[in-house]
Structure formats: structure tokens, C-alpha cells
Scaffold this motif. Sequence first.
Motif, PDB file in Angstrom:
ATOM      1  N   VAL A 147      38.113  19.648 -84.458  1.00 54.25           N
ATOM      2  CA  VAL A 147      37.261  20.364 -85.403  1.00 54.25           C
ATOM      3  C   VAL A 147      37.953  21.681 -85.739  1.00 54.25           C
ATOM      4  CG1 VAL A 147      34.991  21.355 -85.833  1.00 54.25           C
ATOM      5  CG2 VAL A 147      35.210  19.338 -84.355  1.00 54.25           C
ATOM      6  N   HIS A 148      38.093  21.975 -87.012  1.00 57.99           N
ATOM      7  CA  HIS A 148      38.797  23.186 -87.428  1.00 57.99           C
ATOM      8  C   HIS A 148      37.940  24.430 -87.198  1.00 57.99           C
ATOM      9  CE1 HIS A 148      42.218  21.075 -89.091  1.00 57.99           C
ATOM     10  NE2 HIS A 148      41.397  20.240 -89.692  1.00 57.99           N
ATOM     11  N   GLY A 149      38.601  25.500 -86.819  1.00 61.87           N
ATOM     12  CA  GLY A 149      37.903  26.756 -86.593  1.00 61.87           C
ATOM     13  C   GLY A 149      37.133  27.192 -87.825  1.00 61.87           C
ATOM     14  N   GLY A 150      35.923  27.689 -87.602  1.00 59.50           N
ATOM     15  CA  GLY A 150      35.097  28.103 -88.726  1.00 59.50           C
ATOM     16  C   GLY A 150      34.262  26.995 -89.331  1.00 59.50           C
ATOM     17  N   ALA A 151      34.349  25.787 -88.787  1.00 66.83           N
ATOM     18  CA  ALA A 151      33.581  24.663 -89.335  1.00 66.83           C
ATOM     19  C   ALA A 151      32.086  24.905 -89.135  1.00 66.83           C
ATOM     20  CB  ALA A 151      33.999  23.367 -88.658  1.00 66.83           C
ATOM     21  N   ALA A 152      31.288  24.253 -89.962  1.00 63.31           N
ATOM     22  CA  ALA A 152      29.842  24.394 -89.899  1.00 63.31           C
ATOM     23  C   ALA A 152      29.271  23.552 -88.760  1.00 63.31           C
ATOM     24  CB  ALA A 152      29.220  23.964 -91.230  1.00 63.31           C
ATOM     25  N   PHE A 153      28.021  23.829 -88.432  1.00 63.39           N
ATOM     26  CA  PHE A 153      27.356  23.091 -87.357  1.00 63.39           C
ATOM     27  C   PHE A 153      27.333  21.593 -87.645  1.00 63.39           C
ATOM     28  CE2 PHE A 153      23.504  21.138 -85.613  1.00 63.39           C
ATOM     29  CZ  PHE A 153      23.696  21.363 -84.265  1.00 63.39           C
ATOM     30  N   GLU A 154      27.132  21.214 -88.900  1.00 61.10           N
ATOM     31  CA  GLU A 154      27.065  19.795 -89.245  1.00 61.10           C
ATOM     32  C   GLU A 154      28.387  19.092 -88.960  1.00 61.10           C
ATOM     33  OE1 GLU A 154      24.484  17.932 -89.975  1.00 61.10           O
ATOM     34  OE2 GLU A 154      23.286  19.748 -89.619  1.00 61.10           O
ATOM     35  N   ASN A 155      29.528  19.797 -89.169  1.00 66.93           N
ATOM     36  CA  ASN A 155      30.826  19.212 -88.840  1.00 66.93           C
ATOM     37  C   ASN A 155      30.947  18.962 -87.344  1.00 66.93           C
ATOM     38  OD1 ASN A 155      31.741  21.483 -91.269  1.00 66.93           O
ATOM     39  ND2 ASN A 155      32.107  19.299 -91.583  1.00 66.93           N
ATOM     40  N   PHE A 156      30.481  19.929 -86.566  1.00 65.91           N
ATOM     41  CA  PHE A 156      30.497  19.783 -85.114  1.00 65.91           C
ATOM     42  C   PHE A 156      29.607  18.624 -84.681  1.00 65.91           C
ATOM     43  CE2 PHE A 156      28.126  20.884 -81.197  1.00 65.91           C
ATOM     44  CZ  PHE A 156      29.156  20.775 -80.278  1.00 65.91           C
ATOM     45  N   LYS A 157      28.419  18.544 -85.230  1.00 59.13           N
ATOM     46  CA  LYS A 157      27.480  17.479 -84.879  1.00 59.13           C
ATOM     47  C   LYS A 157      28.036  16.112 -85.255  1.00 59.13           C
ATOM     48  CE  LYS A 157      22.658  16.065 -85.532  1.00 59.13           C
ATOM     49  NZ  LYS A 157      21.380  16.403 -86.207  1.00 59.13           N
ATOM     50  N   ASP A 158      28.701  16.017 -86.411  1.00 59.84           N
ATOM     51  CA  ASP A 158      29.316  14.751 -86.822  1.00 59.84           C
ATOM     52  C   ASP A 158      30.391  14.316 -85.836  1.00 59.84           C
ATOM     53  OD1 ASP A 158      27.683  14.617 -89.021  1.00 59.84           O
ATOM     54  OD2 ASP A 158      29.176  15.393 -90.429  1.00 59.84           O
ATOM     55  N   ALA A 159      31.184  15.291 -85.340  1.00 59.39           N
ATOM     56  CA  ALA A 159      32.220  14.962 -84.368  1.00 59.39           C
ATOM     57  C   ALA A 159      31.600  14.425 -83.080  1.00 59.39           C
ATOM     58  CB  ALA A 159      33.071  16.196 -84.076  1.00 59.39           C
ATOM     59  N   VAL A 160      30.536  15.060 -82.621  1.00 51.38           N
ATOM     60  CA  VAL A 160      29.835  14.589 -81.426  1.00 51.38           C
ATOM     61  C   VAL A 160      29.316  13.174 -81.641  1.00 51.38           C
ATOM     62  CG1 VAL A 160      27.780  14.942 -79.994  1.00 51.38           C
ATOM     63  CG2 VAL A 160      29.215  16.902 -80.624  1.00 51.38           C
ATOM     64  N   THR A 161      28.731  12.936 -82.800  1.00 51.18           N
ATOM     65  CA  THR A 161      28.180  11.610 -83.099  1.00 51.18           C
ATOM     66  C   THR A 161      29.264  10.541 -83.070  1.00 51.18           C
ATOM     67  OG1 THR A 161      26.406  12.566 -84.440  1.00 51.18           O
ATOM     68  CG2 THR A 161      26.947  10.249 -84.824  1.00 51.18           C
ATOM     69  N   ARG A 162      30.432  10.842 -83.647  1.00 52.73           N
ATOM     70  CA  ARG A 162      31.508   9.843 -83.688  1.00 52.73           C
ATOM     71  C   ARG A 162      32.024   9.524 -82.284  1.00 52.73           C
ATOM     72  NH1 ARG A 162      32.380  11.853 -89.019  1.00 52.73           N
ATOM     73  NH2 ARG A 162      33.392  13.757 -88.324  1.00 52.73           N
ATOM     74  N   VAL A 163      32.056  10.534 -81.420  1.00 48.19           N
ATOM     75  CA  VAL A 163      32.462  10.263 -80.037  1.00 48.19           C
ATOM     76  C   VAL A 163      31.417   9.382 -79.357  1.00 48.19           C
ATOM     77  CG1 VAL A 163      32.996  11.272 -77.788  1.00 48.19           C
ATOM     78  CG2 VAL A 163      33.796  12.405 -79.869  1.00 48.19           C
ATOM     79  N   TYR A 164      30.165   9.727 -79.523  1.00 40.70           N
ATOM     80  CA  TYR A 164      29.105   8.921 -78.914  1.00 40.70           C
ATOM     81  C   TYR A 164      29.135   7.478 -79.444  1.00 40.70           C
ATOM     82  CZ  TYR A 164      26.727  12.912 -76.706  1.00 40.70           C
ATOM     83  OH  TYR A 164      26.397  13.984 -75.904  1.00 40.70           O
ATOM     84  N   GLU A 165      29.349   7.325 -80.744  1.00 42.98           N
ATOM     85  CA  GLU A 165      29.366   5.988 -81.333  1.00 42.98           C
ATOM     86  C   GLU A 165      30.498   5.129 -80.779  1.00 42.98           C
ATOM     87  OE1 GLU A 165      27.378   6.858 -85.741  1.00 42.98           O
ATOM     88  OE2 GLU A 165      29.565   6.910 -85.480  1.00 42.98           O
ATOM     89  N   SER A 166      31.585   5.770 -80.365  1.00 48.42           N
ATOM     90  CA  SER A 166      32.728   5.007 -79.843  1.00 48.42           C
ATOM     91  C   SER A 166      32.434   4.388 -78.482  1.00 48.42           C
ATOM     92  CB  SER A 166      33.968   5.899 -79.755  1.00 48.42           C
ATOM     93  OG  SER A 166      33.851   6.849 -78.698  1.00 48.42           O
ATOM     94  N   THR A 167      31.338   4.818 -77.843  1.00 47.59           N
ATOM     95  CA  THR A 167      31.009   4.296 -76.512  1.00 47.59           C
ATOM     96  C   THR A 167      30.832   2.788 -76.534  1.00 47.59           C
ATOM     97  OG1 THR A 167      29.872   6.390 -76.052  1.00 47.59           O
ATOM     98  CG2 THR A 167      29.450   4.552 -74.551  1.00 47.59           C
ATOM     99  N   ASP A 168      30.226   2.274 -77.584  1.00 50.97           N
ATOM    100  CA  ASP A 168      29.976   0.838 -77.665  1.00 50.97           C
ATOM    101  C   ASP A 168      30.684   0.205 -78.853  1.00 50.97           C
ATOM    102  OD1 ASP A 168      28.354   0.439 -75.381  1.00 50.97           O
ATOM    103  OD2 ASP A 168      26.665   1.386 -76.420  1.00 50.97           O
ATOM    104  N   SER A 169      31.851   0.730 -79.187  1.00 52.93           N
ATOM    105  CA  SER A 169      32.648   0.095 -80.234  1.00 52.93           C
ATOM    106  C   SER A 169      33.141  -1.263 -79.752  1.00 52.93           C
ATOM    107  CB  SER A 169      33.844   0.975 -80.580  1.00 52.93           C
ATOM    108  OG  SER A 169      34.771   1.007 -79.497  1.00 52.93           O
ATOM    109  N   PRO A 170      33.486  -2.162 -80.647  1.00 49.61           N
ATOM    110  CA  PRO A 170      34.017  -3.467 -80.212  1.00 49.61           C
ATOM    111  C   PRO A 170      35.216  -3.319 -79.276  1.00 49.61           C
ATOM    112  CG  PRO A 170      33.483  -3.515 -82.545  1.00 49.61           C
ATOM    113  CD  PRO A 170      33.320  -2.092 -82.112  1.00 49.61           C
ATOM    114  N   GLN A 171      36.075  -2.349 -79.569  1.00 53.54           N
ATOM    115  CA  GLN A 171      37.240  -2.125 -78.709  1.00 53.54           C
ATOM    116  C   GLN A 171      36.805  -1.720 -77.296  1.00 53.54           C
ATOM    117  OE1 GLN A 171      39.539   1.323 -79.787  1.00 53.54           O
ATOM    118  NE2 GLN A 171      41.347   0.658 -78.670  1.00 53.54           N
ATOM    119  N   ALA A 172      35.832  -0.816 -77.203  1.00 49.75           N
ATOM    120  CA  ALA A 172      35.372  -0.354 -75.898  1.00 49.75           C
ATOM    121  C   ALA A 172      34.683  -1.474 -75.126  1.00 49.75           C
ATOM    122  CB  ALA A 172      34.431   0.833 -76.078  1.00 49.75           C
ATOM    123  N   GLN A 173      33.867  -2.261 -75.808  1.00 51.33           N
ATOM    124  CA  GLN A 173      33.179  -3.351 -75.131  1.00 51.33           C
ATOM    125  C   GLN A 173      34.167  -4.390 -74.606  1.00 51.33           C
ATOM    126  OE1 GLN A 173      29.771  -4.969 -77.237  1.00 51.33           O
ATOM    127  NE2 GLN A 173      29.354  -3.013 -78.230  1.00 51.33           N
TER     128      GLN A 173
END
Length: 350
Positions: A179-205
Motif C-alpha cells: 500500500v503506497h504511503g498516503g493512501a486512503a482508508f478504503e485502499n487499506f481496507k481493500d488490501a486487507v480484504t484481498r489478503v483475507y480472500e486468499s485464505t480460501d482461494s483454489p490455490q490455497a485449498q
Amino acid sequence: EVVEPTWDNLIHHHFLSTELNTKDGSTIGGFGFGEAVDVAQAAILRFPFERRLQQLPTRDKDRFDQLRLQYGAKAANLLMLSEMVEDINRLRKGRFFDVTIEVPEFQVVPVDSYRAWRDGKLIDDVLQPYFDWASALRDNERYFSDDPYPADYIVRSSAVFSEDGETVTGAGIYHSERVHGGAAFENFKDAVTRVYESTDSPQAQAYREQHGIGGEEMGLVIQRFVSPYRSGMHGQSTEGYINSRLPGVPDLMEIVTETSRNFVNRSELDFFIALDADRNEDAFRTVHHFLPDQYKVDPDLPIRVAQLTYAVERIWDRNVQAEFVAEGHTIHFVQVRELPAKAVTEAPEI
């Protein structure tokens, strides 16, 4: 020619050789004077250095398991390594270790937040303090300006069961996002969401099924991003990873950057570990399994990294794998984990 065995003569008469007479009456020959001096210097330094190594604390495995369940394995390893940094850097007394280890600033997000996200109950107020902390990070060296700029940071996965464990590494399975410095809260939240979503990706499963691991939960590491740079006229990389024992060839340590692959003889490193890489080039010439290619890597970099890895390995009491970014004599360890035992199995002799 008989040369008076003064220290200066021993150092400067590299064209002569010497014999060592052992207590049992046998003779060992073939040592060049310069090599004999290097061995003597290493022996003089090695004993007190070993005593300091023995004083290093060891990783508390029970505490690690507790932290892993709370924050995930990657976070647990970083938390414990950050507590050991001062102990490792104290090894530099005298001539020991002309290098410093650092762990870039980080915060850990507990697994409870992932559970709340999974159940649709994660609210912005829970993430806000982590965003505020990350947004306050500053990079004073960015753009060669004296004015601090908001620093980039990275949201990294920290799975509990299938990442950075004794039998699995999970390398490349789960998502991490810069996440680039100065990014908005929504950018940070999107990054968190993408990490969480990877937990049950087909590759991870598929990965977990392959290793007999059932469900998974996810912690997070939010860490200041250390920007790698290319050094020297040939663009040598200063970031990479270490295997404290080369898979298949456990007598070697492997240190890989984006531009080089280096191998260190562990038996030689064990003896010359206390010497300063910058001031003992002759002694360290024998440490590399292959001499570093000066056009691909700073020849001192693998030794500096190897020295620190040697200390981390003693603390973990395990073979370790780590990721690093070097800034001169400072080596940032951004991740460390056990090297799975099966990766160290010795290959058949060729």
C-alpha cells in the motif's frame, strides 16, 4: 630460507609455506604463511565469540505456538525475532559482526478480526487504529529529501496452520499487498480484504489438501515496506532470501538475490564466523563454495547475511529460511521461519 616468525613476516611472506609439528610427532605441511595467520586469527576470535553465541536466548516454542494461534505463524515469528534483535546486535562487540540486523516496524492483527470478517461482522472501527499507525510511518530518505514522506507499507498474510510451520512454508500461496504511503482508508481496507480472500482461494485449498491440512484462519502483519535498491554500476540486487542449509546439500548455506545465487561452506563459516568480512578478505575467500560474481552481488553481502543467519539459527535451534533487504551494513529481516525438515534431506552423492 628461514624467516623469523614475527607477525609482520607471517603476514607478508605469502610465497613461503610452513609446517606444523603436532604433539604426537607428526608433521602437517602445505600451509601458506598467510593462511596460517588467518587460521590463528580465527581461532583467537572464535572462542569468546562462541561464548557470546551460547548466551543468546532461545526461542520459546510453547510461546510461539500461543502467538501463532492468536496472530498466525508469520506474525509469531516476527514478534519473537524482534525481541531478539538487541541480543544479536550485541554480538558486534569488538571485531564481531560489522553488520546490524533490524526488523522493519510492524503491527499484527489478530485472527479474531479474520473471523469477524468471515462472518460479515468486521467493522471499520476495528481496522482504523491499524490504518492510523501505518499512515504515520515516515520515510526520510525518499526522493533524497530532508522532509519525511509517508512511507509505503505492506499487508501480509499470516496463516495459522499452513504457513511458516515445521512441515509447510506456504510460500506464495497467500496474498500480500503493498500500500503506497498516503493512501486512503478504503485502499487499506481493500488490501486487507484481498489478503483475507486468499485464505480460501483454489490455490490455497489445493495446497492444504495436498498437505493434509483442513480449515485455515488468517492473521495479518502490517509492516513498513523497505524499498530494495540496485547498488553499483551493474545494478546488483540487495534483496533476497536465505536457506540456512541448502535443500539436498546440507553442508552449504544458500543466499539468493534477484541477480545472484551464492553458496557458503558451513564448516568454513562456522570457523571464520567472527571475522570482519571487510577486513579479512583472504580468510573469507575460502568460505564461499563459489566465489561471488562481483558483477552480480557485492561480495561482502553474502557473508554479512550468513553471519546474521548463523545467529538466528542458533536462537531458533532449527534450520531457518528468511527474507532480507540490505541497506549497507544494515540487514532488514522481513520474515523468518523454520526450514521444513524434508527440505534438508541430503541428496545422493554424485
